[in-house]
Write a protein that holds these residues in place. Structure first.
Motif, mmCIF file in Angstrom:
data_model
loop_
_atom_site.group_PDB
_atom_site.id
_atom_site.type_symbol
_atom_site.label_atom_id
_atom_site.label_comp_id
_atom_site.label_asym_id
_atom_site.label_seq_id
_atom_site.Cartn_x
_atom_site.Cartn_y
_atom_site.Cartn_z
ATOM 1 N N GLU A 85 0.827 -1.202 0.000
ATOM 2 C CA GLU A 85 0.000 0.000 0.000
ATOM 3 C C GLU A 85 0.863 1.255 0.000
ATOM 4 O O GLU A 85 1.809 1.372 0.778
ATOM 5 C CB GLU A 85 -0.909 -0.017 1.241
ATOM 6 N N THR A 143 -3.517 -4.098 -4.785
ATOM 7 C CA THR A 143 -2.405 -4.047 -3.831
ATOM 8 C C THR A 143 -2.267 -5.397 -3.133
ATOM 9 O O THR A 143 -3.252 -5.939 -2.628
ATOM 10 C CB THR A 143 -2.644 -2.941 -2.780
ATOM 11 N N GLU A 185 0.047 -6.247 -0.427
ATOM 12 C CA GLU A 185 0.213 -6.168 1.022
ATOM 13 C C GLU A 185 -0.214 -4.798 1.543
ATOM 14 O O GLU A 185 0.094 -3.770 0.935
ATOM 15 C CB GLU A 185 1.673 -6.411 1.420
ATOM 16 N N LYS A 186 -0.894 -4.777 2.691
ATOM 17 C CA LYS A 186 -1.229 -3.492 3.299
ATOM 18 C C LYS A 186 -0.123 -3.007 4.221
ATOM 19 O O LYS A 186 -0.045 -1.819 4.543
ATOM 20 C CB LYS A 186 -2.565 -3.568 4.035
ATOM 21 N N TYR A 217 -1.009 -9.419 4.171
ATOM 22 C CA TYR A 217 -1.757 -9.307 2.922
ATOM 23 C C TYR A 217 -2.891 -8.293 3.024
ATOM 24 O O TYR A 217 -3.517 -8.132 4.067
ATOM 25 C CB TYR A 217 -2.339 -10.657 2.524
ATOM 26 N N SER A 218 -3.163 -7.655 1.903
ATOM 27 C CA SER A 218 -4.280 -6.712 1.819
ATOM 28 C C SER A 218 -5.594 -7.470 1.774
ATOM 29 O O SER A 218 -5.655 -8.660 1.443
ATOM 30 C CB SER A 218 -4.143 -5.857 0.556
ATOM 31 N N ASP A 219 -6.681 -6.768 2.082
ATOM 32 C CA ASP A 219 -8.008 -7.369 1.964
ATOM 33 C C ASP A 219 -8.287 -7.769 0.518
ATOM 34 O O ASP A 219 -8.947 -8.787 0.259
ATOM 35 C CB ASP A 219 -9.077 -6.390 2.448
ATOM 36 N N GLN A 220 -7.778 -6.997 -0.432
ATOM 37 C CA GLN A 220 -7.943 -7.321 -1.856
ATOM 38 C C GLN A 220 -7.325 -8.676 -2.176
ATOM 39 O O GLN A 220 -7.941 -9.509 -2.846
ATOM 40 C CB GLN A 220 -7.255 -6.251 -2.718
ATOM 41 N N TYR A 221 -6.109 -8.876 -1.699
ATOM 42 C CA TYR A 221 -5.413 -10.132 -2.005
ATOM 43 C C TYR A 221 -6.092 -11.311 -1.318
ATOM 44 O O TYR A 221 -6.239 -12.385 -1.908
ATOM 45 C CB TYR A 221 -3.946 -10.040 -1.574
#
Length: 231
Positions: free
Chosen positions: A183, A207, A209-210, A215-219
């Motif tokens: 991010e 993205t 990783e946040k 991990y990001s919520d997207q991943y």
């Protein structure tokens, strides 16, 4: 080398075959394969992307190619051990000389990224020795159906060059995913999708990783049907 375990299949790995990595997982999960019937993967390696596409699309017949004999044998084993084995086929084949009487409606590739160099690690999988961007694009233009889609993941610094080559042979960019490693970090990769038919360009930011190693919520949402994540 330890297998890489997913929810519905395992990936056996080998020291002479490019290992499971984030780029392959991203391409396998992000590409728009839902409507495809006849899929070709160029440079399958372990077979990861083909297996992911077989899981995502229960109607697709998938042909996978690789120039590395070790990769072909490994992918054969991984396909055979999966729930999708009847729809997966792998061949020891140079894509530049590949011929098919039928056109494919989806072609996918995680291509060699780098110009030829002195590195000895994963030479065919990483360096443009046997398959350049131009080789790949020109051959795909021959075997892709008029309604078909061509999907790749490449470093962001190579995206414009790749797009220009594709435009030269009559492809239109129809979808572009900007992949950021973390991010607010730098753009790292692009998933590019092309068609012979012009349409409105779809652009998505993604993205991984946040924060470092988180991990990001997207991943997590994207890969929730694949990664084990402690299950």
């Amino acid at each position: 080398m330890k297998p890489f375990r997913f929810q519905k299949f395992d990936i056996l790995q080998h020291k002479n075959v490019f290992r499971v990595g984030t780029d392959g997982v991203l391409l396998g999960a992000l590409c728009k394969v839902e409507n495809a019937q006849k899929i070709l993967e160029v440079g399958t390696g372990t077979g990861l992307i083909s297996l992911m596409l077989a899981q995502r699309n229960a109607n697709a017949e998938i042909t996978a190619l690789d120039l590395n004999d070790d990769a072909v044998k490994l992918a054969q084993e991984n396909f055979k051990n999966s729930p999708f084995s009847e729809r997966l086929h792998v061949f020891h084949q140079d894509f530049k000389t590949f011929e098919s009487q039928e056109k494919f409606d989806f072609v996918v590739c995680n291509p060699p990224f780098f110009e030829e160099n002195n590195s000895v690690k994963d030479v065919l999988a990483r360096q443009q020795i046997e398959l350049t961007f131009r080789d790949l694009i020109e051959k795909v233009s021959v075997i892709l159906s008029p309604e078909g889609v061509f999907s790749v993941i490449i470093p962001s610094e190579s995206a414009l060059e790749f797009e220009n080559f594709a435009h030269e042979v009559g492809f239109y960019l129809v979808r572009k995913v900007n992949v950021f490693g973390i991010e607010n970090g730098a753009l790292k990769r692009n998933v590019l999708e092309f068609s012979k038919k012009k349409s409105t360009l779809e652009i998505l930011d993604f993205t991984i990783e946040k924060s470092p190693r988180k991990y990001s919520d997207q991943y997590l949402e994207l890969t929730k049907e694949f990664h084990v994540f402690g299950k």
